[in-house]
Design a protein around this motif. Structure first.
Motif, PDB file in Angstrom:
ATOM      1  N   PRO A  70     -15.056  -6.448  35.508  1.00 27.58           N
ATOM      2  CA  PRO A  70     -16.220  -5.449  35.765  1.00 27.58           C
ATOM      3  C   PRO A  70     -17.310  -5.934  35.489  1.00 27.58           C
ATOM      4  CG  PRO A  70     -14.378  -4.048  35.295  1.00 27.58           C
ATOM      5  CD  PRO A  70     -13.923  -5.329  34.890  1.00 27.58           C
ATOM      6  N   ALA A  71     -17.417  -6.372  34.225  1.00 24.39           N
ATOM      7  CA  ALA A  71     -18.858  -6.927  33.566  1.00 24.39           C
ATOM      8  C   ALA A  71     -19.291  -8.024  34.338  1.00 24.39           C
ATOM      9  CB  ALA A  71     -18.520  -7.074  32.220  1.00 24.39           C
ATOM     10  N   PHE A  72     -18.339  -8.950  34.458  1.00 25.97           N
ATOM     11  CA  PHE A  72     -18.684 -10.198  35.414  1.00 25.97           C
ATOM     12  C   PHE A  72     -19.207 -10.171  36.512  1.00 25.97           C
ATOM     13  CE2 PHE A  72     -17.726 -13.866  37.826  1.00 25.97           C
ATOM     14  CZ  PHE A  72     -17.880 -14.983  36.925  1.00 25.97           C
ATOM     15  N   GLU A  73     -18.544  -9.130  37.417  1.00 21.68           N
ATOM     16  CA  GLU A  73     -18.805  -9.066  38.848  1.00 21.68           C
ATOM     17  C   GLU A  73     -20.061  -8.118  38.911  1.00 21.68           C
ATOM     18  OE1 GLU A  73     -17.344 -10.372  41.389  1.00 21.68           O
ATOM     19  OE2 GLU A  73     -15.639 -11.040  40.193  1.00 21.68           O
ATOM     20  N   ALA A  74     -20.612  -7.390  37.893  1.00 18.85           N
ATOM     21  CA  ALA A  74     -21.705  -6.743  38.121  1.00 18.85           C
ATOM     22  C   ALA A  74     -22.912  -7.509  37.654  1.00 18.85           C
ATOM     23  CB  ALA A  74     -21.765  -5.415  36.825  1.00 18.85           C
ATOM     24  N   THR A  75     -22.735  -8.448  36.817  1.00 15.83           N
ATOM     25  CA  THR A  75     -23.715  -9.422  36.332  1.00 15.83           C
ATOM     26  C   THR A  75     -23.946 -10.487  37.371  1.00 15.83           C
ATOM     27  OG1 THR A  75     -22.964  -8.927  34.048  1.00 15.83           O
ATOM     28  CG2 THR A  75     -24.239 -11.199  34.459  1.00 15.83           C
ATOM     29  N   LYS A  76     -22.563 -10.768  38.132  1.00 16.57           N
ATOM     30  CA  LYS A  76     -22.811 -11.579  39.142  1.00 16.57           C
ATOM     31  C   LYS A  76     -23.620 -11.135  40.442  1.00 16.57           C
ATOM     32  CE  LYS A  76     -19.997 -14.263  42.443  1.00 16.57           C
ATOM     33  NZ  LYS A  76     -18.547 -14.679  43.009  1.00 16.57           N
ATOM     34  N   ALA A  77     -23.617  -9.962  40.590  1.00 18.01           N
ATOM     35  CA  ALA A  77     -24.349  -9.299  41.677  1.00 18.01           C
ATOM     36  C   ALA A  77     -25.709  -9.220  41.472  1.00 18.01           C
ATOM     37  CB  ALA A  77     -23.685  -8.036  42.160  1.00 18.01           C
ATOM     38  N   GLY A 133     -28.684 -22.641  39.818  1.00 17.72           N
ATOM     39  CA  GLY A 133     -28.875 -21.515  40.136  1.00 17.72           C
ATOM     40  C   GLY A 133     -27.442 -20.951  40.857  1.00 17.72           C
ATOM     41  N   ALA A 134     -26.351 -21.728  40.559  1.00 19.81           N
ATOM     42  CA  ALA A 134     -24.968 -21.081  40.740  1.00 19.81           C
ATOM     43  C   ALA A 134     -24.740 -20.034  39.745  1.00 19.81           C
ATOM     44  CB  ALA A 134     -24.054 -22.205  41.073  1.00 19.81           C
ATOM     45  N   PHE A 135     -23.887 -19.020  39.913  1.00 22.15           N
ATOM     46  CA  PHE A 135     -23.332 -18.126  38.799  1.00 22.15           C
ATOM     47  C   PHE A 135     -21.805 -18.357  38.612  1.00 22.15           C
ATOM     48  CE2 PHE A 135     -21.572 -14.361  37.396  1.00 22.15           C
ATOM     49  CZ  PHE A 135     -22.240 -14.084  36.152  1.00 22.15           C
ATOM     50  N   GLY A 136     -21.519 -18.689  37.254  1.00 26.38           N
ATOM     51  CA  GLY A 136     -20.226 -18.829  36.750  1.00 26.38           C
ATOM     52  C   GLY A 136     -19.913 -18.500  35.661  1.00 26.38           C
ATOM     53  N   ARG A 137     -18.793 -18.845  34.991  1.00 28.32           N
ATOM     54  CA  ARG A 137     -18.426 -18.267  33.378  1.00 28.32           C
ATOM     55  C   ARG A 137     -19.477 -18.549  32.630  1.00 28.32           C
ATOM     56  NH1 ARG A 137     -16.489 -14.090  31.463  1.00 28.32           N
ATOM     57  NH2 ARG A 137     -14.795 -14.346  33.184  1.00 28.32           N
ATOM     58  N   ARG A 138     -20.247 -19.643  32.575  1.00 26.84           N
ATOM     59  CA  ARG A 138     -21.094 -20.114  31.635  1.00 26.84           C
ATOM     60  C   ARG A 138     -22.338 -19.543  31.705  1.00 26.84           C
ATOM     61  NH1 ARG A 138     -19.903 -24.698  29.108  1.00 26.84           N
ATOM     62  NH2 ARG A 138     -17.872 -25.944  29.781  1.00 26.84           N
ATOM     63  N   PHE A 186     -22.567 -16.426  32.956  1.00 27.09           N
ATOM     64  CA  PHE A 186     -22.344 -15.036  32.559  1.00 27.09           C
ATOM     65  C   PHE A 186     -22.217 -14.914  30.814  1.00 27.09           C
ATOM     66  CE2 PHE A 186     -18.877 -12.085  31.010  1.00 27.09           C
ATOM     67  CZ  PHE A 186     -19.141 -10.927  30.913  1.00 27.09           C
ATOM     68  N   ASP A 187     -21.801 -15.907  30.240  1.00 28.91           N
ATOM     69  CA  ASP A 187     -21.351 -16.080  28.869  1.00 28.91           C
ATOM     70  C   ASP A 187     -23.146 -16.218  28.205  1.00 28.91           C
ATOM     71  OD1 ASP A 187     -18.970 -15.922  28.985  1.00 28.91           O
ATOM     72  OD2 ASP A 187     -18.237 -17.828  28.444  1.00 28.91           O
ATOM     73  N   ALA A 188     -23.791 -17.001  28.702  1.00 28.95           N
ATOM     74  CA  ALA A 188     -24.928 -17.159  28.240  1.00 28.95           C
ATOM     75  C   ALA A 188     -25.678 -15.792  28.423  1.00 28.95           C
ATOM     76  CB  ALA A 188     -25.915 -18.220  28.867  1.00 28.95           C
ATOM     77  N   LEU A 189     -25.907 -14.998  29.354  1.00 37.46           N
ATOM     78  CA  LEU A 189     -26.468 -13.744  29.683  1.00 37.46           C
ATOM     79  C   LEU A 189     -26.116 -12.907  28.440  1.00 37.46           C
ATOM     80  CD1 LEU A 189     -26.768 -13.895  33.609  1.00 37.46           C
ATOM     81  CD2 LEU A 189     -28.524 -13.991  32.174  1.00 37.46           C
ATOM     82  N   THR A 190     -24.998 -13.043  28.485  1.00 39.88           N
ATOM     83  CA  THR A 190     -24.212 -11.908  27.496  1.00 39.88           C
ATOM     84  C   THR A 190     -24.544 -12.418  26.356  1.00 39.88           C
ATOM     85  OG1 THR A 190     -22.113 -11.802  28.873  1.00 39.88           O
ATOM     86  CG2 THR A 190     -22.180 -11.100  26.408  1.00 39.88           C
ATOM     87  N   ALA A 191     -24.489 -13.720  25.704  1.00 38.17           N
ATOM     88  CA  ALA A 191     -25.057 -14.027  24.349  1.00 38.17           C
ATOM     89  C   ALA A 191     -26.621 -13.675  24.315  1.00 38.17           C
ATOM     90  CB  ALA A 191     -24.923 -15.487  24.086  1.00 38.17           C
ATOM     91  N   TYR A 192     -27.436 -14.038  25.129  1.00 39.89           N
ATOM     92  CA  TYR A 192     -28.732 -13.635  25.043  1.00 39.89           C
ATOM     93  C   TYR A 192     -29.139 -12.195  24.768  1.00 39.89           C
ATOM     94  CZ  TYR A 192     -33.675 -12.718  26.163  1.00 39.89           C
ATOM     95  OH  TYR A 192     -34.885 -12.464  25.920  1.00 39.89           O
ATOM     96  N   PRO A 210     -31.415  -9.167  30.620  1.00 39.80           N
ATOM     97  CA  PRO A 210     -32.333 -10.415  30.988  1.00 39.80           C
ATOM     98  C   PRO A 210     -32.474 -10.428  32.345  1.00 39.80           C
ATOM     99  CG  PRO A 210     -30.184 -11.282  30.473  1.00 39.80           C
ATOM    100  CD  PRO A 210     -30.212  -9.964  29.874  1.00 39.80           C
ATOM    101  N   LEU A 211     -31.503  -9.533  33.147  1.00 42.32           N
ATOM    102  CA  LEU A 211     -31.600  -9.377  34.596  1.00 42.32           C
ATOM    103  C   LEU A 211     -32.750  -8.439  35.327  1.00 42.32           C
ATOM    104  CD1 LEU A 211     -28.216 -10.511  35.676  1.00 42.32           C
ATOM    105  CD2 LEU A 211     -29.987 -12.020  35.535  1.00 42.32           C
ATOM    106  N   ASP A 212     -33.225  -7.459  34.383  1.00 41.47           N
ATOM    107  CA  ASP A 212     -34.036  -6.510  35.003  1.00 41.47           C
ATOM    108  C   ASP A 212     -35.381  -7.147  34.733  1.00 41.47           C
ATOM    109  OD1 ASP A 212     -34.952  -6.010  32.416  1.00 41.47           O
ATOM    110  OD2 ASP A 212     -33.952  -4.268  32.241  1.00 41.47           O
ATOM    111  N   PRO A 213     -36.551  -6.621  35.532  1.00 44.48           N
ATOM    112  CA  PRO A 213     -37.813  -7.011  35.557  1.00 44.48           C
ATOM    113  C   PRO A 213     -38.450  -7.465  34.224  1.00 44.48           C
ATOM    114  CG  PRO A 213     -37.679  -5.612  37.479  1.00 44.48           C
ATOM    115  CD  PRO A 213     -36.319  -5.336  36.460  1.00 44.48           C
ATOM    116  N   ARG A 214     -38.371  -6.432  32.946  1.00 49.17           N
ATOM    117  CA  ARG A 214     -38.988  -6.664  32.024  1.00 49.17           C
ATOM    118  C   ARG A 214     -38.085  -7.501  30.961  1.00 49.17           C
ATOM    119  NH1 ARG A 214     -43.339  -4.278  29.994  1.00 49.17           N
ATOM    120  NH2 ARG A 214     -44.220  -2.433  31.118  1.00 49.17           N
ATOM    121  N   GLY A 215     -36.802  -7.212  30.962  1.00 44.87           N
ATOM    122  CA  GLY A 215     -35.898  -8.245  30.239  1.00 44.87           C
ATOM    123  C   GLY A 215     -36.032  -9.537  30.833  1.00 44.87           C
TER     124      GLY A 215
END
Length: 459
Positions: free
Chosen positions: A49-56, A85-90, A92-98, A107-112
């Motif tokens: 679920p977390a991966f799919e939500a971040t991907k969307a 610009g392609a989304f994948g596991r790397r 996702f992991d990078a966004l999660t780490a940040y 990091p995907l909402d406007p202010r973040g």
């Protein structure tokens, strides 16, 4: 080592994992789904679920913004693959780490996203990373000029080197018929004393070889085309891997051995910037920084000739001003305050700074160079009161005022000299208003202040 928040991974490992599209860099891939059990082969694997939500959330953004996010994550040390610009596991992991080391900021909402882009821009500016066409080879190469300050023209390319000689980058070019990839590959992988080849890749039109030589690490890449063979080599002291690691990834992403003949814009100017019409900015508008609940710091020049201030949709009132050129405002509905720390030690003449100001699409980060009593920066109207920060995110000063009629080129104001209210005056003013200096997060950097930036308008 390449920093990933509080974790590190070996540089050569991150360069080599996964499928390779750009030579020597891993391509991001969709999340791997576990194979179904033999007892129930028809049952599909449960999605993450977390991966799919971040991907969307990621894929709804325009391609340019997706690439900008990945590029910023390279500079924060969280992403180690092709900026595609392609989304994948790397990704996702990078966004999660940040998100983890940035204190939960999305990091995907406007202010973040503005904070992430500002952090990446600050790191790139601090490195003086310049993407340029190498006149000796014709290839496009990204060069961290702060580290590699020494430049020498070679017979078949260019050499950049650090002042202490511990990092060397070379470009090389061979006309058609002079050199072959086969010979270069054999030479790069040949057995040598005290040298261990850690990875080698040979494709019809490219090669990559990485190696360890005693205390050193090296990365070699060559590409073949109708114009011959072009490539680059970088060698550096293993002890510098934490600093140089992300630079190697950035250089590999930026390298174009045979760029198109059409002219390209400068790397630090967005392609649409020069053609875009100027954004109307109300007279008297400026920039503010939320430094306490409901309290906004700005330059007193923003108040000149203004009878009614607004921040967003809320009215603002003046609480205090100071002869140094500062003002403290009060307004409702403000974002969380910045953890503001001021810098009191002197700046180096060539120190890279970053200025933050609100723009039509979010917070804009601009490189700034220090000069006596100010900075030179490409800030646009509305930047009076903009904070100028060092690479650690400490406040160097606020832009004291902005020209009433700035010179424009194609609707854009080029870099100009702007006076600063110095950090010492800011610290004294805030102390007098009962606002204590905060301790910034260790890894916050300039981007940590972006969510607390607001635009001030004069009705």
């Amino acid at each position: 080592m390449v920093s990933r928040g509080r974790r590190t991974v070996p540089l050569l490992a991150v360069l080599l994992l996964g499928g390779l599209t750009a030579p020597g860099l891993a391509q991001d891939r969709p999340a791997a789904q576990p194979a179904p059990k033999a007892a129930s082969p028809a049952k599909p694997a449960a999605p993450d679920p977390a991966f799919e939500a971040t991907k969307a959330a990621f894929e709804v953004l325009p391609e340019a913004e997706r690439k900008a996010i990945q590029d910023a994550l390279v500079w924060t040390g969280d992403f180690n693959a092709v900026v595609s610009g392609a989304f994948g596991r790397r990704t996702f992991d990078a966004l999660t780490a940040y998100r983890t080391w940035a204190g939960g900021a999305d990091p995907l909402d406007p202010r973040g996203r503005a904070a992430l882009l500002a952090a990446g821009a600050a790191a790139k500016t601090a490195a003086r990373f310049r993407i340029t066409t190498d006149p000796a080879t014709g290839a496009v190469i990204g060069v961290p000029e702060r580290l590699l300050a020494k430049r020498t023209t070679l017979q078949s390319g260019t050499r950049w080197q650090s002042a202490d000689g511990r990092v060397t980058l070379e470009t090389r070019a061979f006309p058609p018929g002079v050199e072959t990839l086969d010979h270069l590959f054999d030479e790069a992988t040949a057995a040598r004393l005290n040298r261990k080849v850690t990875y080698k890749l040979r494709r019809p039109d490219s090669l990559v070889v990485t190696a360890e030589t005693g205390p050193g690490l090296s990365y070699i890449r060559y590409d073949a085309g109708p114009e011959g063979v072009r490539g680059f080599l970088i060698g550096y002291d293993r002890a510098l891997a934490a600093e140089v690691g992300r630079l190697v990834i950035a250089m590999a992403n930026a390298f174009e051995p045979f760029p198109a003949a059409v002219a390209k814009p400068a790397a630090d100017v967005p392609p649409v910037a020069a053609a875009a019409p100027p954004v109307p900015i109300p007279a008297g508008s400026g920039t503010g920084l939320v430094i306490a609940p409901g309290r906004v710091l700005t330059a007193s020049a923003v108040l000149e000739g203004c009878a009614a201030l607004r921040i967003g949709q809320a009215p603002a009132r003046v609480l205090a001003t100071d002869p140094s050129g500062l003002a403290l405002l009060e307004s409702a509905g403000m974002p969380a305050p910045a953890q503001l720390a001021v810098r009191v030690d002197p700046l180096a003449a060539d120190e890279g700074l970053i200025a933050l100001a609100p723009g039509p699409d979010g917070v804009l980060a601009a490189p700034a160079n220090p000069v006596p009593d100010g900075v030179i920066a490409p800030l646009q109207p509305g930047a009076a009161g903009a904070p100028v920060l060092d690479r650690l995110g400490r406040l160097v000063g606020l832009v004291a005022r902005y020209p009433m009629a700035p010179r424009r080129v194609a609707g854009i104001v080029p870099p100009a000299r702007l006076a600063l209210v110095p950090a010492r005056a800011v610290a004294a003013f805030l102390a007098g208003q009962g606002v204590a200096e905060a301790k910034p997060r260790p890894e916050g950097g300039p981007g940590a202040l972006a969510p607390a930036l607001v635009g001030i308008a004069c009705r």
